[in-house]
Design an enzyme around this catalytic site. Sequence first.
Site, mmCIF file in Angstrom:
data_model
loop_
_atom_site.group_PDB
_atom_site.id
_atom_site.type_symbol
_atom_site.label_atom_id
_atom_site.label_comp_id
_atom_site.label_asym_id
_atom_site.label_seq_id
_atom_site.Cartn_x
_atom_site.Cartn_y
_atom_site.Cartn_z
ATOM 1 N N LYS A 195 0.843 -0.818 -0.039
ATOM 2 C CA LYS A 195 -0.032 -0.057 0.151
ATOM 3 C C LYS A 195 1.391 1.292 -0.223
ATOM 4 C CE LYS A 195 -1.639 3.342 3.008
ATOM 5 N NZ LYS A 195 -2.126 3.931 2.031
ATOM 6 N N GLY A 248 6.585 4.471 9.048
ATOM 7 C CA GLY A 248 5.558 5.187 9.596
ATOM 8 C C GLY A 248 5.642 6.121 10.428
ATOM 9 N N SER A 249 5.456 6.540 11.616
ATOM 10 C CA SER A 249 4.523 7.364 12.348
ATOM 11 C C SER A 249 4.812 6.006 13.865
ATOM 12 C CB SER A 249 3.713 7.820 12.291
ATOM 13 O OG SER A 249 2.218 7.520 12.262
ATOM 14 N N THR A 250 5.674 6.671 14.361
ATOM 15 C CA THR A 250 5.215 5.845 16.124
ATOM 16 C C THR A 250 4.164 4.845 16.413
ATOM 17 O OG1 THR A 250 7.790 6.583 16.353
ATOM 18 C CG2 THR A 250 6.071 6.016 18.017
ATOM 19 N N GLU A 251 3.172 6.006 16.178
ATOM 20 C CA GLU A 251 2.132 6.314 16.448
ATOM 21 C C GLU A 251 0.937 5.309 15.369
ATOM 22 O OE1 GLU A 251 -0.476 10.053 15.196
ATOM 23 O OE2 GLU A 251 -1.885 9.061 15.699
ATOM 24 N N GLY A 253 2.682 2.357 13.765
ATOM 25 C CA GLY A 253 2.974 1.541 14.659
ATOM 26 C C GLY A 253 2.394 1.407 15.508
ATOM 27 N N GLU A 270 9.569 0.482 11.237
ATOM 28 C CA GLU A 270 10.673 0.969 10.477
ATOM 29 C C GLU A 270 10.133 2.182 11.217
ATOM 30 O OE1 GLU A 270 12.649 4.115 9.846
ATOM 31 O OE2 GLU A 270 13.356 3.060 7.719
ATOM 32 N N CYS A 304 13.808 9.519 8.778
ATOM 33 C CA CYS A 304 13.422 9.022 10.269
ATOM 34 C C CYS A 304 14.549 9.220 10.605
ATOM 35 C CB CYS A 304 12.792 7.359 9.485
ATOM 36 S SG CYS A 304 13.858 7.003 8.704
ATOM 37 N N GLU A 401 9.437 14.161 17.613
ATOM 38 C CA GLU A 401 10.250 13.908 15.569
ATOM 39 C C GLU A 401 8.788 15.093 15.154
ATOM 40 O OE1 GLU A 401 9.354 10.855 13.054
ATOM 41 O OE2 GLU A 401 10.961 11.039 12.845
HETATM 42 P P1 NAI Z 1 1.638 8.094 9.321
HETATM 43 O O1 NAI Z 1 2.501 6.766 9.448
HETATM 44 O O2 NAI Z 1 0.035 8.593 8.977
HETATM 45 O O3 NAI Z 1 1.563 7.102 7.764
HETATM 46 C C1 NAI Z 1 2.473 6.327 7.130
HETATM 47 C C2 NAI Z 1 1.393 5.146 5.921
HETATM 48 O O4 NAI Z 1 0.644 5.047 6.943
HETATM 49 C C3 NAI Z 1 0.612 5.559 5.010
HETATM 50 O O5 NAI Z 1 0.959 4.676 3.807
HETATM 51 C C4 NAI Z 1 -0.584 5.180 5.529
HETATM 52 O O6 NAI Z 1 -1.152 5.567 4.374
HETATM 53 C C5 NAI Z 1 -0.584 4.422 6.636
HETATM 54 N N1 NAI Z 1 -0.794 4.478 7.590
HETATM 55 C C6 NAI Z 1 -2.076 5.643 9.162
HETATM 56 N N2 NAI Z 1 -2.530 5.357 8.548
HETATM 57 C C7 NAI Z 1 -2.649 4.031 8.909
HETATM 58 C C8 NAI Z 1 -3.602 2.422 10.342
HETATM 59 N N3 NAI Z 1 -4.441 2.997 10.706
HETATM 60 N N4 NAI Z 1 -3.502 1.509 9.421
HETATM 61 C C9 NAI Z 1 -2.485 1.335 8.572
HETATM 62 N N5 NAI Z 1 -1.910 1.786 7.469
HETATM 63 C C10 NAI Z 1 -1.503 3.090 8.406
HETATM 64 O O7 NAI Z 1 2.293 9.218 8.719
HETATM 65 P P2 NAI Z 1 2.083 10.363 8.519
HETATM 66 O O8 NAI Z 1 0.796 11.143 9.463
HETATM 67 O O9 NAI Z 1 2.129 10.452 6.681
HETATM 68 O O10 NAI Z 1 3.250 11.267 9.021
HETATM 69 C C11 NAI Z 1 3.240 11.518 10.032
HETATM 70 C C12 NAI Z 1 4.456 11.784 10.489
HETATM 71 O O11 NAI Z 1 5.319 10.442 10.518
HETATM 72 C C13 NAI Z 1 5.489 12.377 10.468
HETATM 73 O O12 NAI Z 1 5.501 13.917 10.329
HETATM 74 C C14 NAI Z 1 6.930 11.716 10.613
HETATM 75 O O13 NAI Z 1 7.502 11.978 12.038
HETATM 76 C C15 NAI Z 1 6.563 10.370 10.600
HETATM 77 N N6 NAI Z 1 6.926 10.109 9.652
HETATM 78 C C16 NAI Z 1 8.032 8.474 9.702
HETATM 79 C C17 NAI Z 1 8.182 7.895 8.474
HETATM 80 C C18 NAI Z 1 9.817 7.043 8.646
HETATM 81 O O14 NAI Z 1 10.509 7.162 7.369
HETATM 82 N N7 NAI Z 1 10.135 6.464 9.584
HETATM 83 C C19 NAI Z 1 7.564 8.040 7.381
HETATM 84 C C20 NAI Z 1 6.837 9.457 7.159
HETATM 85 C C21 NAI Z 1 6.623 10.010 8.506
#
Ligand code: NAI
Length: 499
Positions: A195, A248-251, A253, A270, A304, A401
């Site tokens: 996805k 993606g985000s720790t939240e 995760g 990650e 990250c 972050e």
């Molecule tokens: P996010 O964690 O919400 O999104 C990342 C991925 O997860 C996207 O594909 C999203 O559609 C998916 N996702 C969102 N909610 C989900 C759920 N409940 N179940 C399954 N998949 C879900 O991150 P977002 O909102 O784009 O960015 C927020 C913060 O997260 C950023 O400001 C940054 O601090 C952090 N982040 C960290 C990353 C990393 O490389 N570790 C990459 C992107 C964001």
Amino acid sequence: MATIALDPRLDKKTSDFIAQKHRMYIDGKFVNAASGKTLSVYNPATGEVMAQVPEAEAVDVDQAVRAARRAFDEGPWTKMSPSQRGRLILKLADLMEQHLEELAEIESMDNGKPVSVARVADVPLAVDLFRYMAGWATKIMGHTFPISFPGEYLSYTLREPIGVVGQIIPWNFPLLMAAWKLGPALAAGCTVVLKLAEQTPLSGLRLAELIHEAGFPEGVVNVLTGFGEGAGAPLAAHDLVDKIAFTGSTEVGRLIVHAAAGNLKKVSLELGGKSPAIIFPDADLERAIPGTASAIFFNHGQCCCAGSRLFAHESIFDRVVEGVSDIASKIRVGNGLDPHTEMGPLVSEEQFEKVTGYINSGLSEGAKATAGGKKAADRGYFVQPTVLTRTTPEMKVVKEEIFGPVVCAVPFTDTDLDRIAREANDTPYGLAASVWTRDISIANKMAKRIRSGTVWINCHNVFDAALPFGGYKQSGWGREMGSEVLNNYTEVKAVTTAL
Ligand code: NAI
Ligand code: MG
């Protein structure tokens, strides 16, 4: 849908791709969402809608998972030889290389990053990753074991593909994150439902076309576009998925871990970071100043592992802050398609609001901006590269972050390495760190004391397909890349024969 005027600087192939009617890739076919719904994709340099992509929901996820299940359970994928699998992955890498310029332009339009960066970093690194992983396809093996159980036995292990893998990726390196996920899963012989991030689905959809062209059997790779809650959550919860890999985000995760509990699928994560860059007084400042500036400003701080906490010894602190601030204020911020641009816009309005919100919160709590501190244009999601000093450990800008071009610079007075490391480790995260010194003993003692998955010495952001990458503490579970990642996508079976 109204036709959207695309930037005239784009190659015609890129404009044609962006303007085409986009479909997801399920079971070897390009399809709409069952509901017919679409979501809008924005150009972050202008804030305008530039494309519509299908909005997958639970029913589409289910179709994709069932296709991946069939492809895994019935073949031909799982009956192919490792060398055939490796060759298909190599073919995909070749096709990506042939379309390097187009992929770089798509990435720039979608994410905002300079096309000049995508051309030398994102796309070639993704190609390298696939080639490196293609090599592993023929080298995933078990061991033999001399066992002590009474009698005579032959015992060995088999390392087998884990099965159907769900993969969810973010928007900061859309194509590269797709490669980090797909490469090892395919090398291991898994089938995949990937996805893409809702902010940046276009390079992944182009990749799906190349996967189709390379000739992967149907159902082996399925690529979905959709929102996190609508498409990501049902994928993480699906009972026919054996493993979920998330970046993606720790939240989110944490939500993935909960969603995976139903069938106890395996999970790798990650997540976020708040990585320290630590400059000792003997460091070569000619390298450490540009190095730590690039540690935070590369990819607009949307990494990250961004070096977002800059610790410099008090004896050199002012020089370091002056040097990094000077670099920050000279970075050319602009449209990613402009060849002179060094930093593009942030990816989305949401990230723009979040990052400027952090800057304002820091300033209102008494931090001082020695560079930047504001938005950088009236239109699009541009933020000035920002250096904050006079922060305190309690401030949100120091603890959380930010994921933008904002660094908090903090002096240290200590000479005791344990105490310096304690301060650097004072974060729930543990993804990366860099240490800048000419003293190899200090450098390696610090490398041991820092609790993070990566420590760079006199460098930052050095990545290679051969090096494992991932987090201690709340930065994640498991490692990506290197041989280490294969553990995420394989099960180990012990086989014992009584002789
Ligand atoms: P996010 O964690 O919400 O999104 C990342 C991925 O997860 C996207 O594909 C999203 O559609 C998916 N996702 C969102 N909610 C989900 C759920 N409940 N179940 C399954 N998949 C879900 O991150 P977002 O909102 O784009 O960015 C927020 C913060 O997260 C950023 O400001 C940054 O601090 C952090 N982040 C960290 C990353 C990393 O490389 N570790 C990459 C992107 C964001
Ligand atoms: Mg989110």
